[in-house]
Enzyme design. Structure first.
Site, PDB file in Angstrom:
ATOM      1  CD  GLU A  80      -2.756  -1.214   2.482  1.00 42.97           C
ATOM      2  OE1 GLU A  80      -2.347  -0.545   3.473  1.00 42.97           O
ATOM      3  OE2 GLU A  80      -3.743  -1.972   2.532  1.00 42.97           O
TER       4      GLU A  80
ATOM      5  CB  SER B 233      17.757  -7.123 -10.323  1.00 46.52           C
ATOM      6  OG  SER B 233      17.281  -6.210  -9.373  1.00 46.52           O
TER       7      SER B 233
ATOM      8  CG  HIS C  42       6.851 -10.728 -11.042  1.00 51.17           C
ATOM      9  ND1 HIS C  42       7.494 -11.915 -10.750  1.00 51.17           N
ATOM     10  CD2 HIS C  42       7.822  -9.830 -11.337  1.00 51.17           C
ATOM     11  CE1 HIS C  42       8.794 -11.734 -10.870  1.00 51.17           C
ATOM     12  NE2 HIS C  42       9.019 -10.481 -11.223  1.00 51.17           N
ATOM     13  CB  SER C  43       7.049  -6.595  -8.909  1.00 49.72           C
ATOM     14  OG  SER C  43       6.898  -6.013 -10.188  1.00 49.72           O
TER      15      SER C  43
END
Length: 460
Positions: free
Chosen positions: A137, A223, A352-353
Protein backbone atom coordinates in the site's frame (compact mmCIF):
# COMPACT_ATOMS: atom_id res chain seq x y z
CA UNK A 1 28.58 -69.23 -39.14
CA UNK A 2 25.59 -66.93 -39.62
CA UNK A 3 23.19 -69.82 -39.04
CA UNK A 4 25.07 -70.91 -35.90
CA UNK A 5 25.00 -67.35 -34.59
CA UNK A 6 21.22 -67.10 -35.19
CA UNK A 7 20.47 -70.40 -33.46
CA UNK A 8 22.66 -69.54 -30.50
CA UNK A 9 20.75 -66.34 -29.90
CA UNK A 10 17.53 -68.35 -29.57
CA UNK A 11 19.02 -70.29 -26.65
CA UNK A 12 19.26 -67.31 -24.35
CA UNK A 13 16.99 -64.59 -23.02
CA UNK A 14 18.04 -61.15 -24.21
CA UNK A 15 15.14 -59.18 -22.80
CA UNK A 16 17.08 -56.96 -20.39
CA UNK A 17 15.33 -53.62 -20.30
CA UNK A 18 16.37 -50.11 -19.45
CA UNK A 19 14.46 -49.04 -16.32
CA UNK A 20 12.66 -45.74 -16.11
CA UNK A 21 14.79 -43.08 -14.48
CA UNK A 22 12.00 -41.82 -12.30
CA UNK A 23 10.22 -44.89 -11.01
CA UNK A 24 7.92 -44.17 -8.03
CA UNK A 25 9.65 -47.10 -6.30
CA UNK A 26 12.75 -44.97 -5.92
CA UNK A 27 11.13 -42.74 -3.29
CA UNK A 28 12.23 -42.83 0.35
CA UNK A 29 9.77 -42.04 3.18
CA UNK A 30 10.46 -38.36 2.46
CA UNK A 31 10.16 -38.78 -1.32
CA UNK A 32 13.91 -38.34 -1.91
CA UNK A 33 15.01 -39.55 -5.32
CA UNK A 34 18.61 -40.39 -6.02
CA UNK A 35 21.68 -42.52 -6.23
CA UNK A 36 21.49 -43.91 -2.69
CA UNK A 37 18.68 -46.15 -3.88
CA UNK A 38 21.06 -47.66 -6.43
CA UNK A 39 24.35 -48.57 -4.71
CA UNK A 40 25.88 -49.78 -7.97
CA UNK A 41 25.48 -46.24 -9.31
CA UNK A 42 26.59 -44.40 -6.22
CA UNK A 43 30.36 -44.87 -6.49
CA UNK A 44 31.17 -45.11 -10.17
CA UNK A 45 33.11 -41.88 -10.43
CA UNK A 46 36.74 -42.03 -11.58
CA UNK A 47 36.81 -45.83 -11.91
CA UNK A 48 38.96 -47.51 -14.53
CA UNK A 49 37.50 -47.98 -17.99
CA UNK A 50 38.91 -51.47 -18.30
CA UNK A 51 36.29 -53.86 -19.66
CA UNK A 52 34.93 -56.50 -17.29
CA UNK A 53 34.77 -59.04 -20.09
CA UNK A 54 36.29 -59.30 -23.53
CA UNK A 55 33.98 -58.26 -26.34
CA UNK A 56 34.15 -61.51 -28.29
CA UNK A 57 30.63 -61.59 -29.77
CA UNK A 58 30.36 -65.39 -30.04
CA UNK A 59 31.77 -66.15 -26.60
CA UNK A 60 29.85 -63.53 -24.67
CA UNK A 61 26.47 -63.82 -26.36
CA UNK A 62 26.37 -67.56 -25.86
CA UNK A 63 27.61 -67.59 -22.25
CA UNK A 64 26.03 -64.48 -20.75
CA UNK A 65 22.55 -62.99 -20.56
CA UNK A 66 23.87 -59.42 -20.52
CA UNK A 67 27.07 -57.60 -21.33
CA UNK A 68 28.76 -55.04 -19.08
CA UNK A 69 31.40 -52.58 -20.14
CA UNK A 70 33.07 -50.08 -17.84
CA UNK A 71 32.71 -46.99 -19.99
CA UNK A 72 34.05 -43.64 -18.78
CA UNK A 73 31.63 -42.78 -15.98
CA UNK A 74 30.83 -46.31 -14.83
CA UNK A 75 29.55 -49.74 -15.77
CA UNK A 76 26.86 -49.92 -18.45
CA UNK A 77 24.87 -53.00 -19.35
CA UNK A 78 24.00 -53.79 -22.94
CA UNK A 79 20.59 -54.85 -24.20
CA UNK A 80 19.26 -56.04 -27.52
CA UNK A 81 15.99 -54.18 -26.97
CA UNK A 82 15.66 -50.78 -28.60
CA UNK A 83 14.12 -49.09 -25.57
CA UNK A 84 14.05 -45.30 -25.81
CA UNK A 85 13.62 -43.59 -22.46
CA UNK A 86 10.28 -41.71 -22.60
CA UNK A 87 10.17 -37.95 -22.35
CA UNK A 88 8.11 -38.20 -19.16
CA UNK A 89 7.29 -40.88 -16.64
CA UNK A 90 3.85 -42.45 -16.68
CA UNK A 91 3.09 -40.71 -13.39
CA UNK A 92 4.27 -37.33 -12.13
CA UNK A 93 6.66 -37.27 -9.18
CA UNK A 94 4.65 -37.29 -5.99
CA UNK A 95 4.45 -34.23 -3.75
CA UNK A 96 5.33 -34.69 -0.07
CA UNK A 97 2.63 -33.36 2.23
CA UNK A 98 1.87 -33.45 5.97
CA UNK A 99 -1.21 -31.25 6.55
CA UNK A 100 -4.33 -31.39 4.45
CA UNK A 101 -6.24 -28.23 3.54
CA UNK A 102 -8.05 -28.32 6.90
CA UNK A 103 -4.85 -28.57 8.90
CA UNK A 104 -5.15 -32.26 9.79
CA UNK A 105 -1.97 -34.38 9.62
CA UNK A 106 -2.26 -37.12 7.02
CA UNK A 107 0.91 -38.86 8.22
CA UNK A 108 3.13 -39.22 11.26
CA UNK A 109 6.18 -39.13 9.03
CA UNK A 110 7.31 -35.56 9.66
CA UNK A 111 9.82 -33.73 11.82
CA UNK A 112 8.50 -33.14 15.31
CA UNK A 113 8.31 -29.49 16.22
CA UNK A 114 8.21 -27.82 19.62
CA UNK A 115 5.53 -25.35 20.69
CA UNK A 116 7.90 -22.36 20.74
CA UNK A 117 9.17 -23.07 17.22
CA UNK A 118 5.67 -23.66 15.88
CA UNK A 119 4.40 -20.43 17.40
CA UNK A 120 7.33 -18.47 15.96
CA UNK A 121 6.67 -19.97 12.52
CA UNK A 122 3.09 -18.79 12.73
CA UNK A 123 4.02 -15.37 14.13
CA UNK A 124 6.60 -14.75 11.41
CA UNK A 125 4.22 -15.86 8.66
CA UNK A 126 1.62 -13.40 9.95
CA UNK A 127 4.30 -10.69 10.21
CA UNK A 128 5.42 -11.32 6.65
CA UNK A 129 1.84 -11.18 5.38
CA UNK A 130 1.19 -7.92 7.27
CA UNK A 131 4.42 -6.35 6.00
CA UNK A 132 3.47 -7.26 2.44
CA UNK A 133 0.03 -5.72 2.76
CA UNK A 134 1.18 -2.42 4.26
CA UNK A 135 4.41 -1.98 2.27
CA UNK A 136 2.47 -2.72 -0.93
CA UNK A 137 0.00 0.00 0.00
CA UNK A 138 2.90 2.37 0.76
CA UNK A 139 4.22 1.85 -2.75
CA UNK A 140 0.81 2.54 -4.24
CA UNK A 141 0.77 5.77 -2.24
CA UNK A 142 4.08 6.79 -3.78
CA UNK A 143 6.02 6.56 -0.53
CA UNK A 144 8.41 3.89 -1.85
CA UNK A 145 9.30 3.18 -5.46
CA UNK A 146 8.93 -0.60 -5.77
CA UNK A 147 7.84 -3.69 -3.85
CA UNK A 148 7.48 -7.46 -4.22
CA UNK A 149 5.10 -9.50 -2.08
CA UNK A 150 5.32 -13.11 -0.90
CA UNK A 151 1.57 -13.65 -0.61
CA UNK A 152 0.80 -17.37 -0.72
CA UNK A 153 4.45 -18.28 -0.22
CA UNK A 154 4.82 -17.49 3.48
CA UNK A 155 5.34 -21.13 4.45
CA UNK A 156 8.17 -21.48 1.94
CA UNK A 157 9.95 -18.51 3.49
CA UNK A 158 9.48 -19.13 7.18
CA UNK A 159 9.34 -22.92 7.44
CA UNK A 160 12.47 -23.41 5.33
CA UNK A 161 14.33 -20.84 7.43
CA UNK A 162 13.25 -22.63 10.61
CA UNK A 163 14.88 -25.85 9.39
CA UNK A 164 18.28 -24.22 8.87
CA UNK A 165 21.08 -23.20 11.25
CA UNK A 166 22.41 -19.68 11.66
CA UNK A 167 25.80 -20.70 10.22
CA UNK A 168 24.15 -21.70 6.94
CA UNK A 169 24.48 -19.09 4.21
CA UNK A 170 21.38 -17.80 2.44
CA UNK A 171 21.48 -16.93 -1.26
CA UNK A 172 18.01 -15.47 -1.91
CA UNK A 173 16.28 -14.41 -5.06
CA UNK A 174 13.92 -11.53 -4.22
CA UNK A 175 10.92 -13.29 -2.68
CA UNK A 176 12.53 -14.59 0.50
CA UNK A 177 12.44 -11.75 3.07
CA UNK A 178 10.83 -14.20 5.48
CA UNK A 179 14.11 -16.08 5.78
CA UNK A 180 15.76 -12.85 6.93
CA UNK A 181 12.84 -12.10 9.23
CA UNK A 182 13.22 -15.49 10.89
CA UNK A 183 16.89 -14.76 11.57
CA UNK A 184 16.12 -11.58 13.47
CA UNK A 185 16.09 -8.81 10.87
CA UNK A 186 13.67 -6.26 12.33
CA UNK A 187 10.65 -4.63 10.73
CA UNK A 188 12.46 -1.31 11.11
CA UNK A 189 15.49 -2.64 9.21
CA UNK A 190 13.20 -3.76 6.39
CA UNK A 191 11.64 -0.29 6.27
CA UNK A 192 15.04 1.45 6.19
CA UNK A 193 16.03 -0.60 3.14
CA UNK A 194 12.77 0.07 1.34
CA UNK A 195 13.17 3.81 1.83
CA UNK A 196 16.88 3.70 0.97
CA UNK A 197 17.85 6.01 3.82
CA UNK A 198 21.20 6.32 5.58
CA UNK A 199 20.34 3.41 7.89
CA UNK A 200 19.96 1.08 4.91
CA UNK A 201 22.89 -1.37 4.94
CA UNK A 202 23.07 -1.04 1.16
CA UNK A 203 23.38 2.75 1.50
CA UNK A 204 20.49 3.33 -0.87
CA UNK A 205 22.30 1.79 -3.82
CA UNK A 206 19.96 -1.15 -4.29
CA UNK A 207 16.35 -1.37 -5.38
CA UNK A 208 13.74 -1.79 -2.63
CA UNK A 209 13.39 -5.40 -1.35
CA UNK A 210 17.02 -6.12 -2.28
CA UNK A 211 17.91 -6.89 1.31
CA UNK A 212 21.26 -8.08 2.61
CA UNK A 213 22.81 -8.66 6.01
CA UNK A 214 26.31 -9.85 6.88
CA UNK A 215 25.20 -10.41 10.46
CA UNK A 216 22.58 -12.91 9.37
CA UNK A 217 24.60 -14.65 6.62
CA UNK A 218 22.07 -13.38 4.09
CA UNK A 219 23.73 -12.48 0.79
CA UNK A 220 22.38 -9.30 -0.77
CA UNK A 221 19.66 -9.83 -3.36
CA UNK A 222 20.58 -9.27 -7.01
CA UNK A 223 18.00 -8.50 -9.70
CA UNK A 224 19.66 -10.66 -12.34
CA UNK A 225 17.89 -14.00 -12.52
CA UNK A 226 19.69 -17.11 -11.24
CA UNK A 227 23.19 -15.64 -10.84
CA UNK A 228 22.97 -16.62 -7.18
CA UNK A 229 22.93 -20.34 -8.01
CA UNK A 230 26.57 -20.87 -9.05
CA UNK A 231 27.61 -18.43 -6.33
CA UNK A 232 25.87 -20.60 -3.73
CA UNK A 233 27.63 -23.70 -5.04
CA UNK A 234 31.02 -22.00 -4.83
CA UNK A 235 30.33 -20.88 -1.27
CA UNK A 236 29.16 -24.38 -0.35
CA UNK A 237 32.34 -25.90 -1.74
CA UNK A 238 34.35 -23.43 0.34
CA UNK A 239 32.47 -24.55 3.46
CA UNK A 240 33.29 -28.13 2.59
CA UNK A 241 36.98 -27.36 2.05
CA UNK A 242 37.08 -25.59 5.41
CA UNK A 243 35.34 -28.55 7.09
CA UNK A 244 32.51 -26.34 8.34
CA UNK A 245 29.41 -27.93 9.81
CA UNK A 246 27.19 -25.84 7.56
CA UNK A 247 25.69 -25.62 4.09
CA UNK A 248 24.31 -23.02 1.72
CA UNK A 249 20.75 -22.75 0.47
CA UNK A 250 19.87 -20.92 -2.70
CA UNK A 251 16.33 -19.86 -3.57
CA UNK A 252 15.04 -19.37 -7.10
CA UNK A 253 11.80 -19.52 -9.04
CA UNK A 254 10.67 -21.85 -11.78
CA UNK A 255 11.79 -19.22 -14.29
CA UNK A 256 15.31 -19.45 -12.92
CA UNK A 257 15.49 -23.09 -13.98
CA UNK A 258 15.32 -21.93 -17.60
CA UNK A 259 18.68 -20.17 -17.34
CA UNK A 260 22.14 -21.48 -18.10
CA UNK A 261 23.28 -20.64 -14.56
CA UNK A 262 20.81 -23.18 -13.18
CA UNK A 263 22.23 -26.05 -15.20
CA UNK A 264 25.83 -25.00 -14.64
CA UNK A 265 25.23 -24.76 -10.90
CA UNK A 266 23.61 -28.20 -10.62
CA UNK A 267 26.39 -29.82 -12.62
CA UNK A 268 29.01 -27.97 -10.57
CA UNK A 269 27.40 -29.11 -7.31
CA UNK A 270 26.87 -32.69 -8.46
CA UNK A 271 30.44 -33.18 -9.64
CA UNK A 272 32.09 -31.55 -6.60
CA UNK A 273 29.62 -32.88 -4.00
CA UNK A 274 28.97 -29.39 -2.67
CA UNK A 275 26.78 -29.10 0.46
CA UNK A 276 24.12 -26.89 -1.09
CA UNK A 277 20.32 -26.99 -1.05
CA UNK A 278 18.71 -25.82 -4.28
CA UNK A 279 15.27 -24.55 -3.29
CA UNK A 280 12.92 -23.89 -6.19
CA UNK A 281 9.60 -22.25 -5.41
CA UNK A 282 7.59 -23.32 -8.41
CA UNK A 283 4.66 -20.90 -8.27
CA UNK A 284 3.56 -21.52 -11.82
CA UNK A 285 4.71 -18.31 -13.46
CA UNK A 286 7.96 -16.60 -14.41
CA UNK A 287 6.35 -13.16 -14.23
CA UNK A 288 3.69 -13.76 -16.93
CA UNK A 289 5.15 -16.90 -18.51
CA UNK A 290 3.43 -20.10 -17.30
CA UNK A 291 5.47 -23.23 -16.67
CA UNK A 292 3.81 -24.90 -19.65
CA UNK A 293 5.63 -22.42 -21.88
CA UNK A 294 8.94 -22.83 -20.06
CA UNK A 295 9.64 -26.55 -20.13
CA UNK A 296 8.13 -29.91 -21.01
CA UNK A 297 9.60 -31.80 -18.07
CA UNK A 298 7.67 -32.73 -14.94
CA UNK A 299 8.40 -29.48 -13.19
CA UNK A 300 11.87 -28.84 -11.81
CA UNK A 301 12.33 -31.80 -9.46
CA UNK A 302 13.12 -34.21 -12.30
CA UNK A 303 16.06 -32.12 -13.45
CA UNK A 304 18.10 -32.98 -10.37
CA UNK A 305 18.67 -36.62 -11.20
CA UNK A 306 20.13 -35.68 -14.56
CA UNK A 307 23.00 -34.12 -12.63
CA UNK A 308 23.26 -36.85 -9.98
CA UNK A 309 21.45 -34.84 -7.32
CA UNK A 310 18.87 -36.21 -4.90
CA UNK A 311 15.58 -34.36 -5.14
CA UNK A 312 12.23 -33.99 -3.45
CA UNK A 313 8.95 -32.33 -4.37
CA UNK A 314 7.04 -30.76 -1.48
CA UNK A 315 3.76 -28.92 -0.96
CA UNK A 316 4.93 -25.32 -0.62
CA UNK A 317 1.71 -24.30 1.14
CA UNK A 318 2.28 -26.81 3.94
CA UNK A 319 4.64 -25.39 6.57
CA UNK A 320 5.22 -28.74 8.28
CA UNK A 321 6.07 -30.44 4.99
CA UNK A 322 8.50 -27.68 3.99
CA UNK A 323 10.13 -27.73 7.43
CA UNK A 324 10.57 -31.51 7.30
CA UNK A 325 11.87 -31.58 3.73
CA UNK A 326 14.46 -28.84 4.27
CA UNK A 327 15.57 -30.34 7.56
CA UNK A 328 16.15 -33.66 5.81
CA UNK A 329 17.90 -31.95 2.90
CA UNK A 330 20.20 -30.14 5.30
CA UNK A 331 21.17 -33.41 6.99
CA UNK A 332 22.22 -34.80 3.63
CA UNK A 333 24.08 -31.64 2.63
CA UNK A 334 26.01 -31.29 5.90
CA UNK A 335 26.64 -34.90 6.94
CA UNK A 336 27.25 -36.35 3.48
CA UNK A 337 28.47 -33.22 1.65
CA UNK A 338 25.92 -33.78 -1.07
CA UNK A 339 23.65 -31.33 -2.91
CA UNK A 340 19.86 -31.67 -2.73
CA UNK A 341 17.20 -30.15 -4.96
CA UNK A 342 13.87 -29.18 -3.34
CA UNK A 343 10.93 -28.17 -5.51
CA UNK A 344 8.12 -26.51 -3.56
CA UNK A 345 4.86 -26.44 -5.48
CA UNK A 346 2.90 -23.30 -4.64
CA UNK A 347 1.08 -20.38 -6.24
CA UNK A 348 1.90 -16.68 -6.26
CA UNK A 349 -1.27 -15.18 -4.77
CA UNK A 350 -0.09 -11.64 -5.47
CA UNK A 351 1.23 -9.83 -8.51
CA UNK A 352 4.81 -10.49 -9.55
CA UNK A 353 5.68 -7.00 -8.33
CA UNK A 354 4.15 -3.55 -8.12
CA UNK A 355 5.03 -3.22 -11.83
CA UNK A 356 2.77 -6.15 -12.73
CA UNK A 357 -0.96 -6.81 -13.15
CA UNK A 358 -1.28 -10.59 -13.04
CA UNK A 359 -4.98 -10.52 -13.95
CA UNK A 360 -3.79 -9.86 -17.51
CA UNK A 361 -2.47 -13.40 -17.82
CA UNK A 362 -4.47 -15.45 -15.28
CA UNK A 363 -8.09 -15.37 -14.03
CA UNK A 364 -8.83 -13.27 -10.97
CA UNK A 365 -11.03 -16.09 -9.65
CA UNK A 366 -8.06 -18.47 -9.75
CA UNK A 367 -5.92 -16.03 -7.78
CA UNK A 368 -8.64 -15.58 -5.18
CA UNK A 369 -9.14 -19.33 -4.77
CA UNK A 370 -5.47 -19.89 -4.05
CA UNK A 371 -5.34 -16.87 -1.77
CA UNK A 372 -8.20 -18.16 0.40
CA UNK A 373 -8.71 -21.91 0.00
CA UNK A 374 -5.02 -22.80 -0.05
CA UNK A 375 -3.62 -20.11 2.24
CA UNK A 376 -0.60 -21.63 4.06
CA UNK A 377 -1.11 -19.45 7.14
CA UNK A 378 -4.70 -20.57 7.65
CA UNK A 379 -3.73 -24.21 7.26
CA UNK A 380 -0.92 -23.99 9.81
CA UNK A 381 -3.14 -21.97 12.16
CA UNK A 382 -5.75 -24.75 12.24
CA UNK A 383 -3.06 -27.24 13.21
CA UNK A 384 -1.55 -25.21 16.07
CA UNK A 385 -5.05 -24.37 17.35
CA UNK A 386 -5.79 -28.09 17.64
CA UNK A 387 -2.48 -28.52 19.44
CA UNK A 388 -3.66 -25.90 21.94
CA UNK A 389 -0.88 -23.43 21.08
CA UNK A 390 -3.07 -20.58 19.81
CA UNK A 391 -6.50 -19.12 20.43
CA UNK A 392 -8.53 -16.46 18.64
CA UNK A 393 -7.92 -13.79 21.29
CA UNK A 394 -4.13 -14.23 21.14
CA UNK A 395 -4.17 -14.17 17.36
CA UNK A 396 -6.20 -10.97 17.20
CA UNK A 397 -3.77 -9.25 19.57
CA UNK A 398 -0.82 -10.57 17.56
CA UNK A 399 -2.09 -9.17 14.27
CA UNK A 400 -2.94 -5.82 15.83
CA UNK A 401 0.52 -5.44 17.37
CA UNK A 402 2.32 -6.37 14.16
CA UNK A 403 0.29 -3.88 12.13
CA UNK A 404 1.19 -1.10 14.58
CA UNK A 405 4.88 -2.04 14.33
CA UNK A 406 4.90 -1.90 10.54
CA UNK A 407 3.09 1.45 10.40
CA UNK A 408 5.47 2.87 13.01
CA UNK A 409 8.51 1.57 11.07
CA UNK A 410 7.33 3.39 7.93
CA UNK A 411 6.85 6.66 9.78
CA UNK A 412 10.36 6.42 11.22
CA UNK A 413 12.09 5.32 8.00
CA UNK A 414 10.66 8.00 5.76
CA UNK A 415 11.90 10.76 8.10
CA UNK A 416 15.51 9.57 8.06
CA UNK A 417 17.71 11.46 5.60
CA UNK A 418 19.21 9.76 2.59
CA UNK A 419 22.83 8.58 2.38
CA UNK A 420 25.31 11.28 1.34
CA UNK A 421 26.42 11.63 -2.27
CA UNK A 422 29.87 10.29 -1.43
CA UNK A 423 28.42 6.83 -0.67
CA UNK A 424 27.68 6.37 -4.38
CA UNK A 425 31.42 6.18 -5.00
CA UNK A 426 32.66 4.17 -2.01
CA UNK A 427 33.08 0.49 -1.04
CA UNK A 428 34.47 -0.71 -4.37
CA UNK A 429 38.01 0.65 -4.51
CA UNK A 430 40.36 1.28 -1.61
CA UNK A 431 41.54 4.36 -3.47
CA UNK A 432 38.97 5.65 -5.99
CA UNK A 433 40.42 5.88 -9.53
CA UNK A 434 40.60 9.20 -11.36
CA UNK A 435 37.47 8.63 -13.44
CA UNK A 436 35.33 8.10 -10.33
CA UNK A 437 36.77 11.17 -8.69
CA UNK A 438 35.90 13.17 -11.79
CA UNK A 439 32.34 11.82 -11.75
CA UNK A 440 31.89 12.70 -8.08
CA UNK A 441 33.11 16.24 -8.70
CA UNK A 442 30.80 16.56 -11.71
CA UNK A 443 27.66 15.43 -9.86
CA UNK A 444 28.35 17.70 -6.91
CA UNK A 445 28.76 20.72 -9.17
CA UNK A 446 25.63 19.80 -11.12
CA UNK A 447 23.52 19.60 -7.96
CA UNK A 448 24.82 22.97 -6.78
CA UNK A 449 23.92 24.58 -10.11
CA UNK A 450 20.47 22.96 -10.30
CA UNK A 451 19.30 22.28 -6.73
CA UNK A 452 15.64 22.36 -7.80
CA UNK A 453 16.16 19.15 -9.81
CA UNK A 454 17.42 17.07 -6.90
CA UNK A 455 15.93 15.92 -3.59
CA UNK A 456 16.71 18.18 -0.66
CA UNK A 457 17.22 15.34 1.81
CA UNK A 458 20.36 13.99 0.09
CA UNK A 459 23.41 15.50 1.83
CA UNK A 460 26.23 16.73 -0.36
Amino acid sequence: MAMLFSKSRKLINLKTKIGLLLSPNMATPFGILGLNNHPHLASFRFESTKAQTQLNPMHNIIDHHSQVLNFPGGEVKFTSNLNIIPETAEERVHCYRVLDDDGYPITNDFAQIEKEVAFKIYTDMVTLQTMDTIFYEAQRQGRISFYVTTLGEEAINIASAAALKTDDFIFPQYREPGVLLWRGFTIQEFAHQLFGNKNDYGKGRQMPIHYGSNKHNYITVASTVATQLPQAVGAAYALKMDAKNACTIVYFGDGGSSTGDFHAALNFAGVLDAPVIFFCRNNGFAISTPVTDQFRSDGVVTKGQGYGIRSIRVDGNDALAVFTAVQEARKIAVSEHKPVLVEALTYRAGHHSTSDDSTKYRPATEIEWWRTARDPISRFKKWIEREGWLNSEAESELRSNIRKQVLQAIQVAEKVEKPPIKDVFTDVYDVPPANLQEQETFIRETIKRNPQDYPTDVPL
